[in-house]
Design a protein around this motif. Structure first.
Motif, PDB file in Angstrom:
ATOM      1  N   THR A  49       0.833  -1.215   0.000  1.00 45.12           N
ATOM      2  CA  THR A  49       0.000   0.000   0.000  1.00 45.12           C
ATOM      3  C   THR A  49       0.868   1.266   0.000  1.00 45.12           C
ATOM      4  OG1 THR A  49      -0.230   0.111   2.412  1.00 45.12           O
ATOM      5  CG2 THR A  49      -1.890  -1.166   1.207  1.00 45.12           C
ATOM      6  N   PHE A  53       0.575   5.032  -2.216  1.00 39.90           N
ATOM      7  CA  PHE A  53       0.777   6.425  -1.799  1.00 39.90           C
ATOM      8  C   PHE A  53       1.935   7.052  -2.588  1.00 39.90           C
ATOM      9  CE2 PHE A  53      -1.703   4.888   1.774  1.00 39.90           C
ATOM     10  CZ  PHE A  53      -2.519   5.964   2.060  1.00 39.90           C
ATOM     11  N   ARG A  54       2.941   6.255  -2.855  1.00 42.05           N
ATOM     12  CA  ARG A  54       4.091   6.755  -3.615  1.00 42.05           C
ATOM     13  C   ARG A  54       3.667   7.146  -5.037  1.00 42.05           C
ATOM     14  NH1 ARG A  54       9.320   5.666  -1.697  1.00 42.05           N
ATOM     15  NH2 ARG A  54       9.245   4.853   0.429  1.00 42.05           N
ATOM     16  N   SER A 108       5.363  11.257  -0.259  1.00 41.02           N
ATOM     17  CA  SER A 108       4.279  10.294  -0.013  1.00 41.02           C
ATOM     18  C   SER A 108       3.856  10.350   1.447  1.00 41.02           C
ATOM     19  CB  SER A 108       4.687   8.877  -0.420  1.00 41.02           C
ATOM     20  OG  SER A 108       5.842   8.490   0.269  1.00 41.02           O
ATOM     21  N   SER A 109       4.814  10.599   2.334  1.00 43.34           N
ATOM     22  CA  SER A 109       4.468  10.724   3.747  1.00 43.34           C
ATOM     23  C   SER A 109       3.633  11.992   3.950  1.00 43.34           C
ATOM     24  CB  SER A 109       5.756  10.784   4.577  1.00 43.34           C
ATOM     25  OG  SER A 109       5.450  10.930   5.922  1.00 43.34           O
ATOM     26  N   SER A 112       0.035  11.627   2.502  1.00 46.81           N
ATOM     27  CA  SER A 112      -0.802  10.625   3.168  1.00 46.81           C
ATOM     28  C   SER A 112      -1.507  11.159   4.410  1.00 46.81           C
ATOM     29  CB  SER A 112       0.044   9.399   3.529  1.00 46.81           C
ATOM     30  OG  SER A 112       1.005   9.762   4.485  1.00 46.81           O
ATOM     31  N   ARG A 118      -6.664   9.612   2.052  1.00 44.29           N
ATOM     32  CA  ARG A 118      -6.770   8.368   2.831  1.00 44.29           C
ATOM     33  C   ARG A 118      -8.094   7.654   2.536  1.00 44.29           C
ATOM     34  NH1 ARG A 118      -2.274   7.739   5.488  1.00 44.29           N
ATOM     35  NH2 ARG A 118      -2.910   5.579   5.618  1.00 44.29           N
ATOM     36  N   ARG A 146       0.792   1.125   6.896  1.00 44.23           N
ATOM     37  CA  ARG A 146       0.892   1.798   8.195  1.00 44.23           C
ATOM     38  C   ARG A 146      -0.390   1.619   9.022  1.00 44.23           C
ATOM     39  NH1 ARG A 146       4.869   2.349   5.643  1.00 44.23           N
ATOM     40  NH2 ARG A 146       6.439   3.995   5.690  1.00 44.23           N
ATOM     41  N   ASP A 147      -1.529   1.463   8.302  1.00 45.56           N
ATOM     42  CA  ASP A 147      -2.828   1.454   8.999  1.00 45.56           C
ATOM     43  C   ASP A 147      -3.675   0.259   8.583  1.00 45.56           C
ATOM     44  OD1 ASP A 147      -3.177   2.191   6.363  1.00 45.56           O
ATOM     45  OD2 ASP A 147      -4.767   3.631   6.786  1.00 45.56           O
ATOM     46  N   ARG A 196      10.306  11.173   8.727  1.00 44.79           N
ATOM     47  CA  ARG A 196       9.159  10.462   8.142  1.00 44.79           C
ATOM     48  C   ARG A 196       8.455   9.639   9.223  1.00 44.79           C
ATOM     49  NH1 ARG A 196       8.307   6.460   3.803  1.00 44.79           N
ATOM     50  NH2 ARG A 196      10.504   5.912   3.625  1.00 44.79           N
ATOM     51  N   ASP A 200       4.564  10.023  10.193  1.00 46.86           N
ATOM     52  CA  ASP A 200       3.652   8.874  10.065  1.00 46.86           C
ATOM     53  C   ASP A 200       3.038   8.494  11.418  1.00 46.86           C
ATOM     54  OD1 ASP A 200       4.347   8.874   7.412  1.00 46.86           O
ATOM     55  OD2 ASP A 200       5.589   7.067   7.483  1.00 46.86           O
ATOM     56  N   ARG A 203       0.542  11.828  12.826  1.00 46.22           N
ATOM     57  CA  ARG A 203      -0.539  12.497  12.093  1.00 46.22           C
ATOM     58  C   ARG A 203      -1.872  12.177  12.771  1.00 46.22           C
ATOM     59  NH1 ARG A 203       0.556   8.543   7.205  1.00 46.22           N
ATOM     60  NH2 ARG A 203      -0.592   6.765   7.964  1.00 46.22           N
TER      61      ARG A 203
HETATM   62  O1   DC Z   1       5.826   1.868   3.026  1.00 46.74           O
HETATM   63  P1   DC Z   1       6.434   3.068   2.266  1.00 46.74           P
HETATM   64  O2   DC Z   1       7.686   3.582   2.897  1.00 46.74           O
HETATM   65  O3   DC Z   1       6.607   2.762   0.820  1.00 46.74           O
HETATM   66  O4   DC Z   1       5.298   4.229   2.391  1.00 46.74           O
HETATM   67  C1   DC Z   1       5.505   5.523   1.888  1.00 46.74           C
HETATM   68  C2   DC Z   1       4.648   6.511   2.680  1.00 46.74           C
HETATM   69  O5   DC Z   1       3.266   6.294   2.412  1.00 46.74           O
HETATM   70  C3   DC Z   1       4.788   6.428   4.198  1.00 46.74           C
HETATM   71  O6   DC Z   1       5.801   7.289   4.686  1.00 46.74           O
HETATM   72  C4   DC Z   1       3.442   6.837   4.697  1.00 46.74           C
HETATM   73  C5   DC Z   1       2.490   6.499   3.581  1.00 46.74           C
HETATM   74  N1   DC Z   1       1.685   5.304   3.857  1.00 46.74           N
HETATM   75  C6   DC Z   1       0.560   5.469   4.623  1.00 46.74           C
HETATM   76  O7   DC Z   1       0.296   6.559   5.112  1.00 46.74           O
HETATM   77  N2   DC Z   1      -0.253   4.410   4.842  1.00 46.74           N
HETATM   78  C7   DC Z   1       0.017   3.207   4.323  1.00 46.74           C
HETATM   79  N3   DC Z   1      -0.827   2.185   4.542  1.00 46.74           N
HETATM   80  C8   DC Z   1       1.187   3.014   3.564  1.00 46.74           C
HETATM   81  C9   DC Z   1       2.030   4.088   3.363  1.00 46.74           C
END
Ligand code: DC
Length: 239
Positions: A49, A53-54, A108-109, A112, A118, A146-147, A196, A200, A203
């Motif tokens: 996922t 976001f990326r 991306s952070s 998001s 979201r 992350r979630d 980051r 993350d 937030r």
């Molecule tokens: O897992 P990653 O490092 O490729 O994720 C990049 C950014 O995307 C991360 O810093 C926060 C966001 N992200 C998010 O908010 N929720 C997710 N489920 C996955 C990633």
């Protein structure tokens, strides 16, 4: 049903449960490798996922989009993301490498944290799981992010929260970038990772926190195979 009796069919279906695995954790912890190995082993679909976001962040940068809700909603709805055979496509561009830069990581952070983004991601990620469940072609799905365990799939069959010391994660990221031939400095990588992490974790919407029922795995002093075995042991218990 062919030659199978309804009774036998029901017995087989009951045994082959569609397994949903949620894996959350900060960046650089090895989630992607672990998740794709697990998905391979279990015959499940692997969904990164973070890559979704990326893709949004990459396209946001390309289009030089403003930060208001309407523009972000359009971005979210008009970005078509396809993940197949180790390639990631964003609309008609192959972005597998492009989305891995430090700049896209930070963006991306940032992107998001917006609720419009979201909400769209939540819907897309849940649809992915439902589509694959209905297709019958996979035995389950492994989603990492992350979630996932807290917001996207709170009813997942099993949830892992994978973590490791920031220095160790930064070192892994540094090694990866150096291997790709990128000129990077360890201190800068560590600082970006800490920033980051803070964004993350702090937030207001869907922050990075372990779900109450998540299994915590600290990979700081573990080899990849050890982590994988630990996770597989937990999964075996619920199968
Ligand atoms: O897992 P990653 O490092 O490729 O994720 C990049 C950014 O995307 C991360 O810093 C926060 C966001 N992200 C998010 O908010 N929720 C997710 N489920 C996955 C990633």
């Amino acid at each position: 049903l062919g030659n199978l009796s309804r009774e036998t069919f029901n017995l087989i279906s009951a045994k082959v449960k569609f397994l949903i695995i949620a894996i959350d954790g900060p960046s650089g912890v090895g989630k992607s490798t672990l998740s794709s190995l697990l998905a391979d082993k279990l015959g499940g679909l692997y969904v990164d996922t973070g890559a979704m976001f990326r893709c949004l962040a990459w396209r946001w940068q390309q289009l030089d989009c403003p930060e208001d809700d309407d523009a972000l909603r359009n971005l979210g709805l008009q970005t078509r993301i396809k993940m197949a055979s180790n390639q990631i496509w964003c609309n008609s561009t192959e972005v597998s490498e492009l989305i891995r830069s430090e700049q896209v990581s930070a963006l991306s952070s940032h992107i998001s944290k917006f609720s419009v983004i979201r909400d769209i991601m939540k819907q897309k990620q849940r649809e992915l799981v439902e589509d694959v469940r209905n297709s019958g072609s996979f035995s389950g799905a492994v989603l990492e992010g992350r979630d996932i365990g807290t917001v996207i799939l709170p009813n997942a069959d099993i949830k892992f929260f994978v973590d490791a010391d920031p220095e160790i994660r930064a070192q892994r990221r540094f090694d990866q970038l150096r291997q790709k031939g990128e000129e990077v400095e360890f201190d800068i990588i560590l600082q970006a990772l800490r920033e980051r992490d803070a964004k993350d974790r702090n937030r207001s919407i869907a922050p990075l926190v372990p779900a109450e029922d998540a299994i915590l795995v600290d990979t700081s002093n573990m080899k990849e195979q050890q982590v994988l075995n630990t996770m597989l042991q937990h999964i075996d218990k619920i199968k």
